[in-house]
Design an enzyme around this catalytic site. Structure first.
Site, short mmCIF file in Angstrom:
data_model
loop_
_atom_site.label_atom_id
_atom_site.label_comp_id
_atom_site.label_asym_id
_atom_site.label_seq_id
_atom_site.Cartn_x
_atom_site.Cartn_y
_atom_site.Cartn_z
N CYS A 97 -0.20 4.23 0.14
CA CYS A 97 -0.77 5.25 1.01
C CYS A 97 -0.04 5.30 2.35
CB CYS A 97 -2.24 4.98 1.28
SG CYS A 97 -3.22 4.80 -0.22
N CYS A 135 0.83 -1.20 0.00
CA CYS A 135 0.00 0.00 0.00
C CYS A 135 0.86 1.26 0.00
CB CYS A 135 -0.92 0.01 1.21
SG CYS A 135 -1.88 1.53 1.33
#
Lengths: 138, 97
Positions: free
Chosen positions: A49, A47
């Site tokens: 993010c 991920c």
């Protein structure tokens, strides 16, 4: 279903470049955690993010004077069994990735869950890491 | 380096607290915020009006203190919280400051 190995290879390489030991199966996790001293377990993630800042933060923190005796990593969504096995050692901590655990002997002494990594820059995360290293690894 | 999902909003991938106008709140990883609701992944729901396992009900603030330390155990893989029920949406990590 695990991610395409080609996709995650650069993220694995990030960890190898830091000399962080890859733990790819439950036996590897057990052997790593059986070692004496302080041990850091980095739960890697694809991920961007959150993990996009977690790996650089770890790289910064491992340059600190006080560091764990051993550093290892499992890859969530990739090394599925190893990750589940490692999470089983995190006591009552809910699973999240990326996340970072610090053991002293058999005891989990510090944990940084995903939500304390998200939206923070690498320097800020590294500061929390070195603070934990100073407390538990000196 | 990592996977990104552009176009899903600023809160995509962020662990958020969705406080409801009633006694409930949700904590989960935000997927999208749509006009009809907030889509959460791997979410837990807490209701401060309901006691669990014979214990006293736990206030929202106390539940969030615990969630902030380590995270939450998910009850839902994916859930849409209707917009009309939502009081606020905050980043869980912001509660640390």
């Amino acid at each position: 279903m695990p991610y395409d190995p080609m996709l995650v290879e650069p993220m694995r390489e990030d960890m190898r470049a830091m000399s962080v030991q890859e733990l790819t199966d439950p036996a590897g996790v057990d052997a790593f955690l059986a070692a004496e001293g302080t041990k850091l377990v980095f739960v890697n993630s694809v991920c961007g993010c959150a993990a996009g800042q977690a790996r650089p933060a770890l790289r910064l923190a491992l340059q600190h004077a006080n560091t764990p005796d051993h550093a290892g990593t499992v890859f969530a969504g990739q090394d599925v069994e190893a990750t589940a096995h490692a999470r089983g050692k995190f006591a009552q901590v809910p699973p999240s990735s990326p996340s970072i655990a610090l053991f002293k002997g058999d005891e989990l002494v510090w944990f940084m869950p995903r939500h304390l990594i998200e939206s923070r820059d690498a320097q800020t995360i590294a500061f929390d890491l070195v603070t934990a290293f100073d407390e538990h690894c000196s | 380096m990592g996977t990104f999902h552009h176009g899903k909003g600023d809160l995509h991938g962020i662990t958020v607290v969705v406080d409801l106008k009633d006694s409930r709140l949700f904590v989960g990883r935000c997927d999208t915020v749509m006009p009809e609701g907030v889509v959460l992944l791997d979410a837990d729901m807490h209701d401060e009006a309901v006691a669990a396992d014979g214990t006293d009900p736990v206030p929202k603030a106390t539940y969030l203190e615990n969630a902030l330390k380590f995270g939450v155990w998910k009850k839902y893989d994916r859930i849409v919280v209707p917009t009309e029920d939502v009081l606020s949406v905050r980043r869980l990590g912001d509660l640390a400051h």
